[in-house]
Each structure stands twice: as C-alpha cells, then as structure tokens.
Design a protein around this motif. Sequence first.
Motif, short mmCIF file in Angstrom:
data_model
loop_
_atom_site.label_atom_id
_atom_site.label_comp_id
_atom_site.label_asym_id
_atom_site.label_seq_id
_atom_site.Cartn_x
_atom_site.Cartn_y
_atom_site.Cartn_z
N ASN A 1 7.88 -6.70 7.35
CA ASN A 1 8.20 -6.35 5.97
C ASN A 1 6.97 -6.42 5.08
O ASN A 1 6.77 -5.57 4.20
CB ASN A 1 9.27 -7.30 5.42
N ALA A 2 6.16 -7.45 5.30
CA ALA A 2 4.98 -7.64 4.46
C ALA A 2 3.95 -6.54 4.67
O ALA A 2 3.29 -6.10 3.71
CB ALA A 2 4.36 -9.01 4.74
N VAL A 3 3.80 -6.08 5.90
CA VAL A 3 2.88 -4.97 6.15
C VAL A 3 3.36 -3.72 5.41
O VAL A 3 2.56 -3.01 4.78
CB VAL A 3 2.75 -4.71 7.66
N ARG A 4 4.66 -3.45 5.47
CA ARG A 4 5.18 -2.27 4.76
C ARG A 4 4.90 -2.38 3.26
O ARG A 4 4.53 -1.40 2.61
CB ARG A 4 6.68 -2.12 5.00
N TRP A 5 5.09 -3.59 2.72
CA TRP A 5 4.88 -3.79 1.28
C TRP A 5 3.41 -3.66 0.91
O TRP A 5 3.06 -3.08 -0.13
CB TRP A 5 5.39 -5.18 0.89
N ALA A 6 2.53 -4.19 1.75
CA ALA A 6 1.10 -4.24 1.41
C ALA A 6 0.36 -2.94 1.68
O ALA A 6 -0.75 -2.75 1.15
CB ALA A 6 0.43 -5.38 2.19
N ALA A 7 0.93 -2.06 2.48
CA ALA A 7 0.24 -0.82 2.83
C ALA A 7 0.00 0.03 1.59
O ALA A 7 0.83 0.08 0.68
CB ALA A 7 1.07 -0.04 3.85
N PRO A 8 -1.15 0.70 1.52
CA PRO A 8 -1.44 1.54 0.36
C PRO A 8 -0.40 2.64 0.18
O PRO A 8 0.12 3.19 1.15
CB PRO A 8 -2.81 2.13 0.69
N LEU B 1 -10.11 -4.41 -2.81
CA LEU B 1 -10.15 -3.87 -4.16
C LEU B 1 -9.91 -2.36 -4.15
O LEU B 1 -9.35 -1.81 -5.11
CB LEU B 1 -11.48 -4.19 -4.83
N ASP B 2 -10.33 -1.70 -3.08
CA ASP B 2 -10.14 -0.25 -2.96
C ASP B 2 -8.72 0.12 -2.55
O ASP B 2 -8.36 1.30 -2.61
CB ASP B 2 -11.12 0.34 -1.95
N GLY B 3 -7.92 -0.87 -2.08
CA GLY B 3 -6.53 -0.57 -1.77
C GLY B 3 -6.01 -1.04 -0.44
O GLY B 3 -4.82 -0.90 -0.16
N MET B 4 -6.86 -1.61 0.42
CA MET B 4 -6.37 -2.13 1.70
C MET B 4 -5.49 -3.35 1.46
O MET B 4 -5.85 -4.23 0.68
CB MET B 4 -7.54 -2.51 2.61
N GLY B 5 -4.34 -3.43 2.14
CA GLY B 5 -3.49 -4.61 2.05
C GLY B 5 -4.06 -5.75 2.85
O GLY B 5 -4.77 -5.55 3.85
N LEU B 6 -3.75 -6.99 2.44
CA LEU B 6 -4.24 -8.19 3.13
C LEU B 6 -3.12 -9.20 3.25
O LEU B 6 -2.51 -9.59 2.24
CB LEU B 6 -5.41 -8.80 2.36
N ASP C 1 -12.51 0.92 7.44
CA ASP C 1 -12.20 2.21 6.82
C ASP C 1 -10.93 2.82 7.40
O ASP C 1 -10.26 3.63 6.75
CB ASP C 1 -13.37 3.19 6.99
N ASP C 2 -10.60 2.41 8.64
CA ASP C 2 -9.41 2.93 9.31
C ASP C 2 -8.27 1.91 9.31
O ASP C 2 -7.34 2.02 10.10
CB ASP C 2 -9.78 3.30 10.77
N THR C 3 -8.33 0.93 8.41
CA THR C 3 -7.32 -0.12 8.34
C THR C 3 -6.55 -0.01 7.04
O THR C 3 -7.15 -0.04 5.96
CB THR C 3 -7.97 -1.52 8.44
N ASP C 4 -5.23 0.09 7.13
CA ASP C 4 -4.39 0.08 5.93
C ASP C 4 -4.03 -1.34 5.51
O ASP C 4 -3.96 -1.64 4.33
CB ASP C 4 -3.09 0.87 6.20
N VAL C 5 -3.77 -2.21 6.51
CA VAL C 5 -3.43 -3.60 6.24
C VAL C 5 -4.18 -4.48 7.24
O VAL C 5 -4.16 -4.21 8.45
CB VAL C 5 -1.91 -3.85 6.35
#
Length: 246
Positions: free
Chosen positions: A213-220, A89-94, A60-64
């Motif tokens: 870069n990928a974390v920035r892109w995948a973050a909600p 599915l709720d929006g967390m990046g992977l 719940d406290d993870t963006d990516v």
Amino acid sequence: MTQVTVWNEYRHERDSDVVAEVYPDGIHAVIADALESGGFDTRTATLDEPEHGLTEEVLDDTDVLTWWGHAAHDEVRDAIVDRVHERVLDGMGLLVLHSGHYSKIFTRLMGTSCSLKWRESAETERLWVVEPGHPIADGLDEYIEIDEAEMYGERFDVPAPDTLVFNSWFEGGEVFRSGCCYRRGNGRIFYFRPGHETYPVYHNDTVQQVLRNAVRWAAPGDGPTPEFGNSEPIEEIDLSDDRTVH
C-alpha cells in the motif's frame, strides 16, 4: 509498472546466524518478493555493492526506494545520500523502515536527530490504524498485532507528520508514532516502524500488505511539473517597471 528498488545494508544477515536463520537471503529479498507479488517491478541494492547499488542509472529508473539500515549508517557515502536526496525532491517516493530512522537520508530530510527510546525484549506490539481513510491503511483491520517486536518509544524526535497512519502500543507500556507520512519537494516519504532483524516481521502478511500500500501511495503521480524562477506573465500586463534590483 511502478519500479521499486529495495535497499538494505545486508550486514546482519551475513554476520549473525540468528538473523540469517530468519532472513537467509537477506531482508531485502523478503521485501522484494512481497512487493513483486503485488505487481511491482522490483530490484535490490545493498551497501557493499559499487555506489551502494544506487547508481544514477538505477535511481533514475526508480519510482520508489525502500531503505533498511541499522549498523552501518555512517558507511553510506555522502555523495550517494546527495543523489538520493535530489531524487526524492524531484519526486521519487521513499519508504524508510525500522532502524532506518537513523539513516543519513532520513535525518537529512527530517532535519532533526530522529532519536527515540528502544528495548529488545521480543514483546508484543499493537499498531493501531489511526487514519483509516488513508490509502496506506487500505484493506487493514483496526490494528496489526506483532507477537515479537523491538520496542521503540516516544519521544520520537521527528517533525510532526503530515499524516499519522499508525500509532503503536507495546507490551511494556510505551507508545510510538509508527506510520508517518511526509512530503519533501515533490517526493512522498513514509516511515514504517516494524522490522527488527532478529524477528520475522517482514514475513507477516499484513506488514507486507502495508508495504505494498505504501509503495502505491508514494509512487509519483502524473500531475504537472512545477516551474520555478523568473516567469513570463500568462496575461498581458505592463512590464515596464524598472525598479527591480535583480
């Protein structure tokens, strides 16, 4: 600040002196340090922790979430896979890394076997940037060259990516789709091929830049939250139609 959880089996590093020499504190430690240096708030989680380190509170406290696995995909509990799947599915990046292509979470999200060819020969890999305008390619040259890599070769049994950022060529002649972007539900997924445990790939500065870069892109993002189900009209209309069977 974007909160990243770096997940790793953390088995090879404890079982193999060869791997431990390259990653003495674990692959997850090197990745977490690289992301922290990019301004992200990072934590790590590993397979043998309670709930694999992926409790409801952590997710719940993870963006990516980044995922590295290889030898113990089957040991990941299905209940935890369900939990991660729901969060994506709720929006967390992977970010799925290297041999994580066979992970339960990636195969579920792709709906395919995710199989491929492979060979361990410490051969040169050249990752060509085939979508230079994509945010994951920010600041890169035309290609990334890795001196020692495990070969992955086509066919890679995944759905066609929404965007292909990298395409690899290997010294032995094979090619591979090495940087695949997907969207599932509200979540963004990036598969990034490099990262075999016996080679120091995650110590490579350019590979670390791709991960950041990928974390920035995948973050909600901050877009609207979609609503589903029966909906009241925005405009005034006649609601007297009684032919519904619902």
